[in-house]
Motif scaffolding. Structure first.
Motif, PDB file in Angstrom:
ATOM      1  N   GLY A  86      24.954  98.507  54.495  1.00 22.60           N
ATOM      2  CA  GLY A  86      25.573  97.644  55.488  1.00 22.60           C
ATOM      3  C   GLY A  86      24.958  96.274  55.620  1.00 22.60           C
ATOM      4  O   GLY A  86      25.255  95.565  56.594  1.00 22.60           O
ATOM      5  N   LEU A  87      24.106  95.861  54.675  1.00 24.96           N
ATOM      6  CA  LEU A  87      23.521  94.529  54.746  1.00 24.96           C
ATOM      7  C   LEU A  87      24.574  93.469  54.408  1.00 24.96           C
ATOM      8  O   LEU A  87      25.340  93.632  53.458  1.00 24.96           O
ATOM      9  CB  LEU A  87      22.348  94.396  53.770  1.00 24.96           C
ATOM     10  CG  LEU A  87      21.017  95.011  54.174  1.00 24.96           C
ATOM     11  CD1 LEU A  87      19.986  94.779  53.082  1.00 24.96           C
ATOM     12  CD2 LEU A  87      20.520  94.433  55.489  1.00 24.96           C
ATOM     13  N   PRO A  88      24.620  92.383  55.148  1.00 24.37           N
ATOM     14  CA  PRO A  88      25.538  91.290  54.796  1.00 24.37           C
ATOM     15  C   PRO A  88      25.041  90.548  53.561  1.00 24.37           C
ATOM     16  O   PRO A  88      23.939  90.801  53.062  1.00 24.37           O
ATOM     17  CB  PRO A  88      25.517  90.397  56.035  1.00 24.37           C
ATOM     18  CG  PRO A  88      24.198  90.672  56.668  1.00 24.37           C
ATOM     19  CD  PRO A  88      23.889  92.106  56.384  1.00 24.37           C
ATOM     20  N   ARG A  89      25.815  89.642  53.078  1.00 25.52           N
ATOM     21  CA  ARG A  89      25.465  88.916  51.863  1.00 25.52           C
ATOM     22  C   ARG A  89      24.296  87.947  52.084  1.00 25.52           C
ATOM     23  O   ARG A  89      23.415  87.816  51.234  1.00 25.52           O
ATOM     24  CB  ARG A  89      26.689  88.137  51.348  1.00 25.52           C
ATOM     25  CG  ARG A  89      26.433  87.401  50.041  1.00 25.52           C
ATOM     26  CD  ARG A  89      27.697  86.728  49.531  1.00 25.52           C
ATOM     27  NE  ARG A  89      27.432  86.035  48.280  1.00 25.52           N
ATOM     28  CZ  ARG A  89      27.396  86.600  47.092  1.00 25.52           C
ATOM     29  NH1 ARG A  89      27.587  87.902  46.987  1.00 25.52           N
ATOM     30  NH2 ARG A  89      27.160  85.899  46.004  1.00 25.52           N
ATOM     31  N   ALA A  90      24.265  87.296  53.223  1.00 19.74           N
ATOM     32  CA  ALA A  90      23.196  86.343  53.529  1.00 19.74           C
ATOM     33  C   ALA A  90      22.830  86.483  55.000  1.00 19.74           C
ATOM     34  O   ALA A  90      23.697  86.733  55.847  1.00 19.74           O
ATOM     35  CB  ALA A  90      23.631  84.917  53.215  1.00 19.74           C
ATOM     36  N   TYR A  91      21.556  86.310  55.305  1.00 25.32           N
ATOM     37  CA  TYR A  91      21.108  86.497  56.685  1.00 25.32           C
ATOM     38  C   TYR A  91      19.711  85.908  56.870  1.00 25.32           C
ATOM     39  O   TYR A  91      18.981  85.649  55.913  1.00 25.32           O
ATOM     40  CB  TYR A  91      21.076  87.985  57.052  1.00 25.32           C
ATOM     41  CG  TYR A  91      20.406  88.864  56.006  1.00 25.32           C
ATOM     42  CD1 TYR A  91      19.023  89.056  56.006  1.00 25.32           C
ATOM     43  CD2 TYR A  91      21.150  89.499  55.009  1.00 25.32           C
ATOM     44  CE1 TYR A  91      18.407  89.840  55.049  1.00 25.32           C
ATOM     45  CE2 TYR A  91      20.547  90.292  54.050  1.00 25.32           C
ATOM     46  CZ  TYR A  91      19.175  90.463  54.076  1.00 25.32           C
ATOM     47  OH  TYR A  91      18.572  91.239  53.116  1.00 25.32           O
ATOM     48  N   ASP A  92      19.345  85.681  58.141  1.00 26.38           N
ATOM     49  CA  ASP A  92      17.983  85.332  58.530  1.00 26.38           C
ATOM     50  C   ASP A  92      17.318  86.583  59.090  1.00 26.38           C
ATOM     51  O   ASP A  92      17.995  87.450  59.665  1.00 26.38           O
ATOM     52  CB  ASP A  92      17.974  84.229  59.596  1.00 26.38           C
ATOM     53  CG  ASP A  92      18.590  82.933  59.090  1.00 26.38           C
ATOM     54  OD1 ASP A  92      18.445  82.658  57.880  1.00 26.38           O
ATOM     55  OD2 ASP A  92      19.206  82.205  59.884  1.00 26.38           O
ATOM     56  N   HIS A  98      11.517  88.937  52.344  1.00 24.84           N
ATOM     57  CA  HIS A  98      12.948  88.634  52.388  1.00 24.84           C
ATOM     58  C   HIS A  98      13.242  87.733  51.194  1.00 24.84           C
ATOM     59  O   HIS A  98      12.788  86.591  51.146  1.00 24.84           O
ATOM     60  CB  HIS A  98      13.303  87.934  53.702  1.00 24.84           C
ATOM     61  CG  HIS A  98      14.732  87.492  53.764  1.00 24.84           C
ATOM     62  ND1 HIS A  98      15.147  86.417  54.534  1.00 24.84           N
ATOM     63  CD2 HIS A  98      15.856  87.968  53.162  1.00 24.84           C
ATOM     64  CE1 HIS A  98      16.443  86.259  54.403  1.00 24.84           C
ATOM     65  NE2 HIS A  98      16.898  87.181  53.578  1.00 24.84           N
ATOM     66  N   LYS A  99      14.000  88.256  50.243  1.00 25.14           N
ATOM     67  CA  LYS A  99      14.337  87.501  49.047  1.00 25.14           C
ATOM     68  C   LYS A  99      15.729  86.913  49.224  1.00 25.14           C
ATOM     69  O   LYS A  99      16.733  87.629  49.234  1.00 25.14           O
ATOM     70  CB  LYS A  99      14.287  88.419  47.823  1.00 25.14           C
ATOM     71  CG  LYS A  99      14.415  87.684  46.498  1.00 25.14           C
ATOM     72  CD  LYS A  99      14.277  88.651  45.328  1.00 25.14           C
ATOM     73  CE  LYS A  99      14.461  87.920  44.010  1.00 25.14           C
ATOM     74  NZ  LYS A  99      14.388  88.849  42.849  1.00 25.14           N
ATOM     75  N   LYS A 100      15.780  85.589  49.392  1.00 23.31           N
ATOM     76  CA  LYS A 100      17.040  84.912  49.645  1.00 23.31           C
ATOM     77  C   LYS A 100      17.742  84.545  48.345  1.00 23.31           C
ATOM     78  O   LYS A 100      17.091  84.262  47.337  1.00 23.31           O
ATOM     79  CB  LYS A 100      16.804  83.641  50.470  1.00 23.31           C
ATOM     80  CG  LYS A 100      16.127  83.874  51.803  1.00 23.31           C
ATOM     81  CD  LYS A 100      15.945  82.559  52.537  1.00 23.31           C
ATOM     82  CE  LYS A 100      15.234  82.754  53.863  1.00 23.31           C
ATOM     83  NZ  LYS A 100      15.068  81.463  54.578  1.00 23.31           N
ATOM     84  N   ASP A 140      24.117  86.662  43.496  1.00 22.38           N
ATOM     85  CA  ASP A 140      23.356  87.735  44.121  1.00 22.38           C
ATOM     86  C   ASP A 140      23.352  87.583  45.640  1.00 22.38           C
ATOM     87  O   ASP A 140      23.538  86.484  46.173  1.00 22.38           O
ATOM     88  CB  ASP A 140      21.917  87.747  43.609  1.00 22.38           C
ATOM     89  CG  ASP A 140      21.843  88.111  42.136  1.00 22.38           C
ATOM     90  OD1 ASP A 140      22.763  88.800  41.662  1.00 22.38           O
ATOM     91  OD2 ASP A 140      20.870  87.701  41.478  1.00 22.38           O
ATOM     92  N   SER A 141      23.103  88.693  46.341  1.00 15.48           N
ATOM     93  CA  SER A 141      23.000  88.685  47.797  1.00 15.48           C
ATOM     94  C   SER A 141      21.531  88.672  48.209  1.00 15.48           C
ATOM     95  O   SER A 141      20.635  88.930  47.407  1.00 15.48           O
ATOM     96  CB  SER A 141      23.686  89.925  48.381  1.00 15.48           C
ATOM     97  OG  SER A 141      25.041  89.985  47.999  1.00 15.48           O
ATOM     98  N   ASP A 142      21.289  88.357  49.477  1.00 12.36           N
ATOM     99  CA  ASP A 142      19.935  88.479  50.004  1.00 12.36           C
ATOM    100  C   ASP A 142      19.487  89.933  49.917  1.00 12.36           C
ATOM    101  O   ASP A 142      20.309  90.855  49.952  1.00 12.36           O
ATOM    102  CB  ASP A 142      19.897  88.027  51.464  1.00 12.36           C
ATOM    103  CG  ASP A 142      19.982  86.518  51.602  1.00 12.36           C
ATOM    104  OD1 ASP A 142      20.324  85.851  50.605  1.00 12.36           O
ATOM    105  OD2 ASP A 142      19.718  86.014  52.706  1.00 12.36           O
TER     106      ASP A 142
END
Length: 431
Positions: free
Chosen positions: A364-370, A334-336, A343-345
């Motif tokens: 459909g990935l959000p911009r930032a996430y865990d 997972h590249k944060k 840039d997005s995650d």
């Protein structure tokens, strides 16, 4: 055509997803009771863990949106039906299909997203007396499985640090799903330094990086930081392990390079192995990933990855290892994105052979996430009543009556109806 033997049916059913098996529960009352049987639930889970199937990635976005990505074919995201819509939650851990989550009001629940069932845990409120006038409070947690007692356990550790006073206190509690109660862990004497407040479970042991508190324990947090810096061999970078079986604390030996004060170390879990990531500066800044091949043996630490790519340093807090590929040739990270970065995650594969980094294209990935690893399962909870879902669930008696009526419509021949318990015994080979 000869009927299938019970062994053949087991081989077929254990390979299926929870979604497919849930549909099969509607075919007959017998199939429903069979799939819900504890023996089959354990068989299905064991097969999924051994073959790395039925796996998903759980993505938490903005604290109230939970998404799921199929690990075997990560192409699109799917929004999970949450316990309560727009509810601010934090995921404390994932184990065998169960998620430990905490709501904003402090209430903790265990949740199986596959079966849409949850259980509210009794309160584990930790109160310090007397607290200092000015203090900071940190909470650390970990969730795992104890195979000896066949029990799921959640560990909560609260650490209180005085800002201007010589005050340091920690208290730890462990919750048992089997007893549905909390117990206090005695003899806790560590000061945690990990930036990540979620513990790592490997080999049924919860791990956190910590200072060992000196005998003169009444020191301020600043004093402890200075003490640890001046005495790295005696206090700095201990890897504390809490055994979920014995509920005892121990120290896990780290590689020698961890004694280097310049190395930035963090603990992870990868493919069931205990894992360390580290960044350090020699001639260049480099990032390493280590795994412990044989748990508890210091000499079994093996360096798996070493890279100097500045945009991909496994030891940095922005590059987190998640899992191996099925063939073991790649590692998913997972590249944060950094704060202020446009840039997005993203999720990327690192090829252990070619040392190339490849981005995983997921719609459909959000911009930032865990990210949390998740395996689909039928693991039950003590309280099997779902609550606050978008679609209401009928009472069990009504559902079973509907299944029985459907069964009578499908199986018109009386010879097909056999006592449930005897049929179950036959399928499990106890006849």
């Amino acid at each position: 055509m000869a009927p299938l033997s019970h062994d053949m049916i087991l081989d077929i059913f254990r390979c299926l997803s929870v979604k497919d098996l849930s549909r099969f529960k509607c075919i007959s009352k017998f199939w429903c009771s069979w799939i819900e049987d504890q023996n089959f639930i354990k068989l299905h889970l064991s097969y999924s863990l051994k073959t790395n199937t039925n796996r998903s990635l759980i993505l938490r976005h903005r604290r109230y949106e939970i998404l799921s990505v199929n690990y075997d074919s990560p192409k699109t995201t799917r929004r999970l039906e949450q316990l309560e819509q727009n509810k601010n939650i934090q995921i404390l851990g994932s184990c065998n299909g169960l998620l430990a989550v905490e709501e904003q009001n402090g209430r903790i629940l265990l949740w199986n997203p596959s079966t849409r069932k949850c259980q509210v845990l009794p309160s584990a409120k930790i109160v310090f007396s007397p607290p200092p006038a000015f203090y900071s409070c940190s909470t650390y947690s970990g969730f795992g499985y104890d195979p000896v007692s066949d029990d799921y356990k959640l560990v909560l550790i609260v650490q209180l640090l005085g800002t201007y006073e010589e005050y340091l206190h920690s208290e730890a509690k462990v919750y048992s799903l089997r007893s549905n109660s909390w117990r206090t862990i005695k003899g806790f004497c560590f000061y945690f330094i990990s930036e990540r407040q979620l513990g790592v479970v490997a080999n049924n042991v919860l791990h956190l990086l910590a200072f060992k508190i000196p005998e003169s324990s009444k020191r301020s947090s600043v004093d402890l930081d200075v003490f640890a810096y001046k005495n790295p061999e005696s206090s700095y970078k201990h890897l504390v392990g809490f055994d979920l079986r014995s509920e005892e604390l121990s120290l896990v030996e780290l590689p020698d390079f961890c004694l280097d004060g310049e190395a930035n170390v963090d603990v992870k879990a990868l493919g069931g192995y205990l894992c360390l990531t580290a960044t350090h500066r020699d001639m260049f800044v480099s990032g390493d990933l280590w795994i412990m091949k044989e748990y508890g043996v210091k000499e079994s630490w093996v360096k798996l990855i070493s890279t100097t790519q500045l945009d991909f340093l496994p030891g940095s807090p922005f590059v987190v290892p998640l899992a191996f590929s099925k063939n073991g040739n790649k590692v998913l990270f997972h590249k944060k994105s950094c704060k202020g970065d446009m840039d997005s995650d993203s999720l990327v594969w690192y090829d252990l052979g070619s040392e190339r980094v490849e981005k995983v294209g997921i719609e459909g990935l959000p911009r930032a996430y865990d990210v949390h690893l998740y395996v689909e399962s039928f693991v039950p909870l003590n309280d099997s009543v779902p609550r606050n879902y978008s679609s209401p669930i009928e009472p069990r008696e009504k559902r079973m009556a509907a299944l029985e009526a459907r069964e009578k419509r499908i199986f018109t021949s009386k010879s097909r109806f056999v006592n449930n318990s005897s049929r179950k015994a036959y399928f499990y080979g106890r006849r």
